[in-house]
Design a protein around this motif. Structure first.
Motif, mmCIF file in Angstrom:
data_model
loop_
_atom_site.group_PDB
_atom_site.id
_atom_site.type_symbol
_atom_site.label_atom_id
_atom_site.label_comp_id
_atom_site.label_asym_id
_atom_site.label_seq_id
_atom_site.Cartn_x
_atom_site.Cartn_y
_atom_site.Cartn_z
ATOM 1 N N SER A 156 0.951 -1.179 0.028
ATOM 2 C CA SER A 156 0.034 -0.056 0.104
ATOM 3 C C SER A 156 0.908 1.441 0.014
ATOM 4 O O SER A 156 0.476 2.168 0.677
ATOM 5 C CB SER A 156 -0.843 -0.125 1.282
ATOM 6 O OG SER A 156 -0.270 -0.049 2.439
ATOM 7 N N SER A 158 1.129 3.828 -2.094
ATOM 8 C CA SER A 158 0.457 4.957 -2.325
ATOM 9 C C SER A 158 -0.091 5.792 -1.008
ATOM 10 O O SER A 158 -0.125 6.757 -0.755
ATOM 11 C CB SER A 158 -0.457 4.664 -3.354
ATOM 12 O OG SER A 158 -1.531 4.018 -3.232
ATOM 13 N N THR A 159 -1.046 4.608 -0.283
ATOM 14 C CA THR A 159 -1.497 5.154 0.978
ATOM 15 C C THR A 159 -0.637 5.630 1.909
ATOM 16 O O THR A 159 -0.860 6.715 2.593
ATOM 17 C CB THR A 159 -2.409 4.174 1.405
ATOM 18 O OG1 THR A 159 -3.387 3.657 0.244
ATOM 19 C CG2 THR A 159 -3.183 4.535 2.526
ATOM 20 N N SER A 161 2.434 6.756 1.539
ATOM 21 C CA SER A 161 3.015 7.977 1.042
ATOM 22 C C SER A 161 2.004 9.313 1.254
ATOM 23 O O SER A 161 2.468 10.325 1.809
ATOM 24 C CB SER A 161 3.321 7.893 -0.359
ATOM 25 O OG SER A 161 3.760 8.954 -0.993
ATOM 26 N N LEU A 162 0.804 9.042 1.156
ATOM 27 C CA LEU A 162 -0.226 10.032 1.072
ATOM 28 C C LEU A 162 -0.417 10.509 2.630
ATOM 29 O O LEU A 162 -0.254 11.647 3.068
ATOM 30 C CB LEU A 162 -1.426 9.892 0.429
ATOM 31 C CG LEU A 162 -1.487 9.844 -1.197
ATOM 32 C CD1 LEU A 162 -2.618 9.180 -1.544
ATOM 33 C CD2 LEU A 162 -1.317 11.025 -1.693
ATOM 34 N N VAL A 197 1.310 12.907 -4.663
ATOM 35 C CA VAL A 197 0.494 12.525 -5.731
ATOM 36 C C VAL A 197 1.295 12.148 -6.778
ATOM 37 O O VAL A 197 1.256 11.120 -7.763
ATOM 38 C CB VAL A 197 -0.756 13.295 -5.993
ATOM 39 C CG1 VAL A 197 -1.580 12.944 -7.258
ATOM 40 C CG2 VAL A 197 -1.502 13.209 -4.643
ATOM 41 N N VAL A 200 3.486 9.182 -6.551
ATOM 42 C CA VAL A 200 2.589 7.916 -7.053
ATOM 43 C C VAL A 200 2.304 7.577 -8.323
ATOM 44 O O VAL A 200 2.420 6.701 -8.741
ATOM 45 C CB VAL A 200 1.337 7.901 -5.914
ATOM 46 C CG1 VAL A 200 0.272 6.796 -6.081
ATOM 47 C CG2 VAL A 200 1.789 8.123 -4.375
ATOM 48 N N ARG A 204 3.436 4.262 -10.447
ATOM 49 C CA ARG A 204 2.291 3.664 -11.206
ATOM 50 C C ARG A 204 2.391 3.807 -12.673
ATOM 51 O O ARG A 204 2.268 2.783 -13.494
ATOM 52 C CB ARG A 204 0.878 4.080 -10.875
ATOM 53 C CG ARG A 204 0.726 3.898 -9.563
ATOM 54 C CD ARG A 204 -0.895 3.843 -9.475
ATOM 55 N NE ARG A 204 -1.230 3.457 -7.754
ATOM 56 C CZ ARG A 204 -2.410 3.566 -7.270
ATOM 57 N NH1 ARG A 204 -3.387 4.180 -8.104
ATOM 58 N NH2 ARG A 204 -2.603 3.150 -6.001
#
Length: 215
Positions: A156, A158-159, A161-162, A197, A200, A204
C-alpha cells in the motif's frame, strides 16, 4: 533438477536475520519527537510570532492550530500502521475527522500575499519570507519519514505516501501558525500532497514499463 527440500535448505542457509520493526506507535512517537525538536530550534532561532498571545485568545485560531497538530499526529500514526502488511487499510481514515476540521478553518492569506506591491515596486510578501521556514521544517521531517518507512510493506505504498505527506504538511502548517503571522496552510498542503500524488502517479506509470523492459 534440484529437489524442493534441497532448495529450501539452500535458501535457509543463505538467509540473513531480519530485524523486526519497532511498534508503529513508537515509531510515530520518535518522528513526532523530531518535530518537537525542530519546533524548539525554530523558537530559539526565529522566535514566535509577535501577535501569538492575541491570536491565542481567538477560538478559530486555537481550533485551527489544534486541528492541524492533531491531523499531523494521527496521520503519522496511520502512516506507520499502514506500513505493516497485517494492519487494516482502514487506518488511512484515522486523520480524516481532524483534517476536515482543519480544512474548515483554513484562511486564504497565502493565496493573496505571495507578492506585495509597495511604493518602491514589487516586494516579496510574507509568504515568500516564510518559505525558508517551511523548507527547514518539512524537509527534515520528510527525509525522516522516508527513512523510517523504507523497510515496511510496499503493498500500500501510495496510501502510506499520502498519509506520511499529510503528516508532514500538518506539522509544518502548525509551525507556521506559531512562528509566522501568515496562514500558509494551503500552500503547504499543495506542496506536500501534490508532491506525494506526483510520486505515486509516476511510480504507477513507470512501474509496468520498467518491469516490461526488464523481461
Amino acid at each position: 533438477m534440484i529437489k524442493t527440500s534441497h532448495l529450501i535448505e539452500a535458501l535457509v542457509a543463505d538467509a540473513r536475520p531480519v530485524r523486526r520493526l519497532r511498534p508503529p506507535v513508537l515509531r510515530a512517537a520518535l518522528w513526532l519527537l523530531l518535530a518537537a525538536l525542530i519546533f524548539g530550534l525554530l523558537a530559539v532561532g526565529h522566535g514566535v510570532r509577535p501577535d501569538l498571545a492575541q491570536r491565542l485568545e481567538q477560538p478559530d485560531f486555537i481550533v485551527g492550530t489544534a486541528a492541524a497538530l492533531l491531523t499531523g499526529v494521527l496521520a503519522a500514526v496511520a502512516s506507520f500502521m499502514l506500513n505493516l502488511p497485517d494492519r487494516s487499510r482502514g487506518w488511512a481514515l484515522l486523520p480524516v475527522p481532524a483534517l476536515l476540521v482543519w480544512m474548515a478553518t483554513l484562511g486564504y492569506g497565502c493565496l493573496v500575499n505571495w507578492v506585495s506591491i509597495g511604493p518602491y515596486g514589487v516586494q516579496v510578501g510574507e509568504t515568500a519570507r516564510c518559505f525558508a521556514t517551511v523548507l527547514m521544517t518539512s524537509l527534515p521531517l520528510s527525509l525522516a519519514m522516508l527513512a523510517m518507512l523504507r523497510h515496511g510493506a510496499v503493498l500500500s505504498a501510495s496510501t502510506v505516501s499520502l498519509t506520511g505527506s499529510l503528516a508532514v504538511a500538518a506539522i509544518t502548517a502548525t509551525a507556521m501558525s506559531i512562528f509566522h503571522s501568515l496562514d500558509a496552510s494551503v500552500m503547504i498542503l499543495v506542496w506536500n500532497l501534490g508532491t506525494a500524488v506526483l510520486i505515486v502517479a509516476l511510480g504507477r506509470w513507470l512501474g509496468p514499463r520498467l518491469a516490461a523492459a526488464g523481461r
